[in-house]
Design a protein around this motif. Structure first.
Motif, PDB file in Angstrom:
ATOM      1  N   VAL A  41       0.816  -1.210   0.000  1.00  0.00           N
ATOM      2  CA  VAL A  41       0.000   0.000   0.000  1.00  0.00           C
ATOM      3  C   VAL A  41       0.851   1.263   0.000  1.00  0.00           C
ATOM      4  O   VAL A  41       0.442   2.309  -0.507  1.00  0.00           O
ATOM      5  CB  VAL A  41      -0.965  -0.013   1.221  1.00  0.00           C
ATOM      6  CG1 VAL A  41      -0.195   0.069   2.531  1.00  0.00           C
ATOM      7  CG2 VAL A  41      -1.998   1.103   1.134  1.00  0.00           C
ATOM      8  N   PHE A  42       2.082   1.162   0.544  1.00  0.00           N
ATOM      9  CA  PHE A  42       2.976   2.321   0.607  1.00  0.00           C
ATOM     10  C   PHE A  42       3.903   2.424  -0.609  1.00  0.00           C
ATOM     11  O   PHE A  42       4.520   3.466  -0.821  1.00  0.00           O
ATOM     12  CB  PHE A  42       3.837   2.264   1.868  1.00  0.00           C
ATOM     13  CG  PHE A  42       3.059   2.153   3.144  1.00  0.00           C
ATOM     14  CD1 PHE A  42       2.191   3.160   3.538  1.00  0.00           C
ATOM     15  CD2 PHE A  42       3.188   1.038   3.965  1.00  0.00           C
ATOM     16  CE1 PHE A  42       1.469   3.067   4.714  1.00  0.00           C
ATOM     17  CE2 PHE A  42       2.475   0.929   5.147  1.00  0.00           C
ATOM     18  CZ  PHE A  42       1.604   1.943   5.524  1.00  0.00           C
ATOM     19  N   ASP A  43       4.047   1.342  -1.366  1.00  0.00           N
ATOM     20  CA  ASP A  43       5.037   1.282  -2.453  1.00  0.00           C
ATOM     21  C   ASP A  43       6.392   1.742  -1.921  1.00  0.00           C
ATOM     22  O   ASP A  43       7.007   2.685  -2.422  1.00  0.00           O
ATOM     23  CB  ASP A  43       4.602   2.142  -3.641  1.00  0.00           C
ATOM     24  CG  ASP A  43       5.514   1.995  -4.846  1.00  0.00           C
ATOM     25  OD1 ASP A  43       6.321   1.036  -4.883  1.00  0.00           O
ATOM     26  OD2 ASP A  43       5.463   2.862  -5.740  1.00  0.00           O
ATOM     27  N   GLY A  44       6.864   1.035  -0.892  1.00  0.00           N
ATOM     28  CA  GLY A  44       8.063   1.457  -0.169  1.00  0.00           C
ATOM     29  C   GLY A  44       9.327   1.507  -0.995  1.00  0.00           C
ATOM     30  O   GLY A  44      10.266   2.237  -0.653  1.00  0.00           O
ATOM     31  N   ALA A  45       9.394   0.733  -2.079  1.00  0.00           N
ATOM     32  CA  ALA A  45      10.571   0.777  -2.949  1.00  0.00           C
ATOM     33  C   ALA A  45      10.381   1.742  -4.115  1.00  0.00           C
ATOM     34  O   ALA A  45      11.269   1.864  -4.966  1.00  0.00           O
ATOM     35  CB  ALA A  45      10.891  -0.621  -3.485  1.00  0.00           C
ATOM     36  N   GLY A  46       9.244   2.412  -4.154  1.00  0.00           N
ATOM     37  CA  GLY A  46       9.025   3.432  -5.174  1.00  0.00           C
ATOM     38  C   GLY A  46       9.083   2.922  -6.598  1.00  0.00           C
ATOM     39  O   GLY A  46       9.671   3.569  -7.467  1.00  0.00           O
ATOM     40  N   GLY A  47       8.470   1.761  -6.867  1.00  0.00           N
ATOM     41  CA  GLY A  47       8.433   1.209  -8.221  1.00  0.00           C
ATOM     42  C   GLY A  47       9.633   0.371  -8.590  1.00  0.00           C
ATOM     43  O   GLY A  47       9.631  -0.299  -9.628  1.00  0.00           O
ATOM     44  N   ARG A  48      10.670   0.392  -7.771  1.00  0.00           N
ATOM     45  CA  ARG A  48      11.880  -0.377  -8.070  1.00  0.00           C
ATOM     46  C   ARG A  48      11.635  -1.865  -7.870  1.00  0.00           C
ATOM     47  O   ARG A  48      10.821  -2.266  -7.046  1.00  0.00           O
ATOM     48  CB  ARG A  48      13.030   0.099  -7.183  1.00  0.00           C
ATOM     49  CG  ARG A  48      13.412   1.559  -7.421  1.00  0.00           C
ATOM     50  CD  ARG A  48      14.244   2.109  -6.288  1.00  0.00           C
ATOM     51  NE  ARG A  48      14.604   3.500  -6.488  1.00  0.00           N
ATOM     52  CZ  ARG A  48      13.807   4.532  -6.220  1.00  0.00           C
ATOM     53  NH1 ARG A  48      12.583   4.313  -5.736  1.00  0.00           N
ATOM     54  NH2 ARG A  48      14.200   5.772  -6.425  1.00  0.00           N
ATOM     55  N   ALA A  49      12.373  -2.680  -8.590  1.00  0.00           N
ATOM     56  CA  ALA A  49      12.244  -4.122  -8.479  1.00  0.00           C
ATOM     57  C   ALA A  49      12.962  -4.622  -7.229  1.00  0.00           C
ATOM     58  O   ALA A  49      14.027  -4.134  -6.869  1.00  0.00           O
ATOM     59  CB  ALA A  49      12.835  -4.801  -9.712  1.00  0.00           C
ATOM     60  N   GLY A  50      12.349  -5.616  -6.559  1.00  0.00           N
ATOM     61  CA  GLY A  50      12.994  -6.262  -5.439  1.00  0.00           C
ATOM     62  C   GLY A  50      12.856  -5.536  -4.115  1.00  0.00           C
ATOM     63  O   GLY A  50      12.292  -4.451  -4.018  1.00  0.00           O
ATOM     64  N   LEU A  51      13.398  -6.184  -3.084  1.00  0.00           N
ATOM     65  CA  LEU A  51      13.427  -5.663  -1.725  1.00  0.00           C
ATOM     66  C   LEU A  51      14.818  -5.915  -1.152  1.00  0.00           C
ATOM     67  O   LEU A  51      15.738  -6.315  -1.872  1.00  0.00           O
ATOM     68  CB  LEU A  51      12.379  -6.378  -0.862  1.00  0.00           C
ATOM     69  CG  LEU A  51      10.891  -6.162  -1.179  1.00  0.00           C
ATOM     70  CD1 LEU A  51      10.037  -7.119  -0.357  1.00  0.00           C
ATOM     71  CD2 LEU A  51      10.486  -4.721  -0.901  1.00  0.00           C
ATOM     72  N   LYS A  52      14.981  -5.657   0.116  1.00  0.00           N
ATOM     73  CA  LYS A  52      16.205  -6.003   0.840  1.00  0.00           C
ATOM     74  C   LYS A  52      16.656  -7.409   0.431  1.00  0.00           C
ATOM     75  O   LYS A  52      15.834  -8.303   0.266  1.00  0.00           O
ATOM     76  CB  LYS A  52      15.912  -5.954   2.338  1.00  0.00           C
ATOM     77  CG  LYS A  52      17.013  -6.412   3.258  1.00  0.00           C
ATOM     78  CD  LYS A  52      16.523  -6.342   4.699  1.00  0.00           C
ATOM     79  CE  LYS A  52      17.568  -6.847   5.690  1.00  0.00           C
ATOM     80  NZ  LYS A  52      17.095  -6.756   7.088  1.00  0.00           N
ATOM     81  N   ARG A  53      17.941  -7.580   0.255  1.00  0.00           N
ATOM     82  CA  ARG A  53      18.594  -8.830  -0.169  1.00  0.00           C
ATOM     83  C   ARG A  53      18.553  -9.035  -1.680  1.00  0.00           C
ATOM     84  O   ARG A  53      19.082 -10.029  -2.181  1.00  0.00           O
ATOM     85  CB  ARG A  53      18.011 -10.072   0.529  1.00  0.00           C
ATOM     86  CG  ARG A  53      18.127 -10.064   2.042  1.00  0.00           C
ATOM     87  CD  ARG A  53      17.537 -11.349   2.641  1.00  0.00           C
ATOM     88  NE  ARG A  53      17.658 -11.383   4.083  1.00  0.00           N
ATOM     89  CZ  ARG A  53      16.779 -10.839   4.927  1.00  0.00           C
ATOM     90  NH1 ARG A  53      15.705 -10.217   4.430  1.00  0.00           N
ATOM     91  NH2 ARG A  53      16.953 -10.919   6.217  1.00  0.00           N
ATOM     92  N   SER A  54      17.944  -8.121  -2.422  1.00  0.00           N
ATOM     93  CA  SER A  54      17.853  -8.252  -3.871  1.00  0.00           C
ATOM     94  C   SER A  54      18.974  -7.482  -4.554  1.00  0.00           C
ATOM     95  O   SER A  54      19.408  -6.434  -4.082  1.00  0.00           O
ATOM     96  CB  SER A  54      16.501  -7.730  -4.359  1.00  0.00           C
ATOM     97  OG  SER A  54      16.490  -7.597  -5.769  1.00  0.00           O
TER      98      SER A  54
END
Length: 516
Positions: free
Chosen positions: A357-370
């Motif tokens: 709901v927040f789109d915390g990565a701002g459209g970027r692919a992946g999360l932490k560890r990626s």
């Protein structure tokens, strides 16, 4: 000879940033330096980087009155990113991922092992810990040698389990916080540590520090009575008051907003927000608390007459992490809504498309560890009134390991030879840079969504997919920061040359230490 940067820089064309022959500035002309180092805060969680739901006015105000970085990189994981900050080296160097194991104090506190067993196991951990060379000079040591009083609050050392003598070795005159980063996953510890002395927190008795579940559906305030981050902010404000008459370097390695989510009370902005689940309300309140604490620090600086004498840095250790909502779908690499499995080509997992709901990565692919941008691109904001142009932005390629060189320039410290760090102080004060990275390296021992990466100053990014199978991807971040167009097939020679550099840098010897 010590390198120099002071207020004289603004007026003297003869004083060159990064020149080791320059004269060190007069002590009272050097700024205090504060580094606020957030934990798992995605770049998309701040208003100044595009966040729409959670309001972060105090952090945004830092950007309004200072400089915002648009091509800044942390690590992909907490301990290596802290190692980069402390050593001035990229984490592909030997030792970058040699953090200790954690959780041993929890076993003892829960009664699963005796004190004697704890001491025996702890001695074994110390013996196996990555050794510190006698000539190693860390970030805080460098500031200390330049005449600064150094203090750290929060998650101490680089991780994951440390002890007083090791924290002292890193150069901290004062420290308060967690020695064990697994304990720091809870916000209601029965005790914390201050300069090697244990102190108790009222109303807390959980062996795992009140750590919540990954679902985050426990009642608000569950876990204990005394919230660790409230203890730290009180200590930080006292630190500023106590050391207002001497130059200081203060590092707040906050737990916020690392989960599992826990908060003493929901922020009123989100308590009744029908868009959010309970876990999302807690997470939003944690980010809001982080922002409020930044506001308290800035207010204290003004109260003590230190506002224009202090440079404030704000960043996060790595890319975004989920402690709410669609985290299971990321772990399983499944796209929501019955769309099947994600892949690493045209169906990458993104917070913008997969239910965050927040789109915390701002459209970027992946999360932490990626190995993609969502795992490593971090916010960086720097404010120094009257010195850094208000409302400015920079696209200079920079990373956590560049902070050491920058701190050396700001404090008149001496950056040891052989560091990967390149100071961006010129950019801060003049808006341009004489020396820049040709590339930066981000190491990654995980493999869920890409692994290690190399990023060039021209914006090319090589992502390692599978080294053994010789699988790599290439992106042009200048045009495609969301990494949607793999250009590997169109630029085989570029892939070949960047792959050679990356392979040479991973597991490479440390150029800052003498050979054994």
């Amino acid at each position: 000879m010590k390198r120099a940067l002071g207020i004289l820089l603004l007026f003297s064309p003869l004083l060159a940033i990064g020149n080791e022959e320059a004269t060190a500035p007069v002590a009272d002309e050097r700024p205090n330096v504060i580094m606020i180092f957030a934990d798992d805060l995605g770049i998309g969680m701040l208003g100044c980087y595009g966040q729409k739901i959670v309001k972060t006015p105090h952090i945004d105000h830092l950007a309004k009155e200072g400089m915002k970085f648009n091509s800044y990189y942390g690590g992909v994981f907490c301990a290596p990113s802290r190692w980069c900050l402390s050593t001035g080296l990229h984490d592909g160097r030997m030792g970058g991922w040699k953090q200790t194991g954690s959780g041993l104090p929890i076993q003892r506190d829960a009664g699963n092992i005796s004190e004697m067993e704890f001491q025996k196991k702890f001695a074994a951990i110390k013996k196996k810990a990555n050794p510190i060379h006698p000539k190693e000079l860390f970030l805080a040591q460098m500031a200390k040698e330049a005449g600064y009083f150094t203090g750290q609050f929060g998650k101490l050392d680089r991780g994951f389990l440390t002890w007083p003598e090791r924290v002292d070795r890193f150069g901290w005159d004062f420290h308060e916080g967690y020695y064990d980063h697994s304990r720091a996953h809870g916000f209601y510890p029965a005790y914390l540590w201050r300069n090697g002395e244990r102190f108790e927190l009222e109303g807390n008795d959980s062996p795992n520090c009140g750590k919540m579940s990954e679902k985050g559906d426990e009642p608000v305030g569950a876990g204990g009575e005394t919230y660790s981050e409230n203890v730290f902010i009180e200590g930080i404000l006292k630190f500023i008051r106590d050391h207002k008459d001497e130059p200081f370097y203060l590092q707040h390695s906050t737990q916020l907003p690392h989960g599992p989510v826990a908060i003493p009370e929901l922020h009123p902005d989100y308590a009744e927000d029908e868009r959010l689940s309970l876990a999302e309300k807690k997470y939003a309140s944690m980010v809001k608390m982080l922002d409020d604490h930044v506001g308290l620090i800035m207010a204290e600086l003004k109260k003590q007459g230190l506002d224009e004498k202090t440079v404030v840095f704000f960043t996060s250790d790595n890319g975004h992490e989920l402690y709410y909502g669609p985290k299971p779908s990321y772990g399983n690499q499944v796209l929501p809504g019955g769309r099947g499995r994600a892949n690493l080509t045209d169906r990458k997992w993104r917070t913008s498309e997969c239910g965050d709901v927040f789109d915390g990565a701002g459209g970027r692919a992946g999360l932490k560890r990626s190995g993609y941008q969502g795992g490593m691109q971090s916010p960086m904001i720097v404010r120094w009134p009257g010195r850094i142009k208000a409302g400015s932005e920079t696209d200079i390629l920079s990373s956590h390991y560049d902070f050491m060189g920058t701190l050396a320039d700001l404090t008149g410290g001496s950056l040891p030879k052989g560091k990967d760090s390149i100071s961006y102080a010129e950019t801060l004060l003049r808006g341009k840079q004489a020396k820049e990275h040709e590339y930066i390296v981000i190491n990654n021992n995980f493999s869920k969504m890409g692994r290690s990466a190399l990023i060039t100053k021209e914006g090319w990014k090589l992502v390692e997919i599978d080294r053994k199978k010789n699988q790599f991807q290439l992106y042009n971040l200048k045009d495609d920061n969301e990494e949607r167009k793999n250009l590997e097939a169109k630029h085989p020679e570029r892939v070949k040359s960047l792959k050679k550099i990356l392979n040479e840098q991973l597991n490479s010897a440390r150029p800052d230490l003498p050979e054994a």
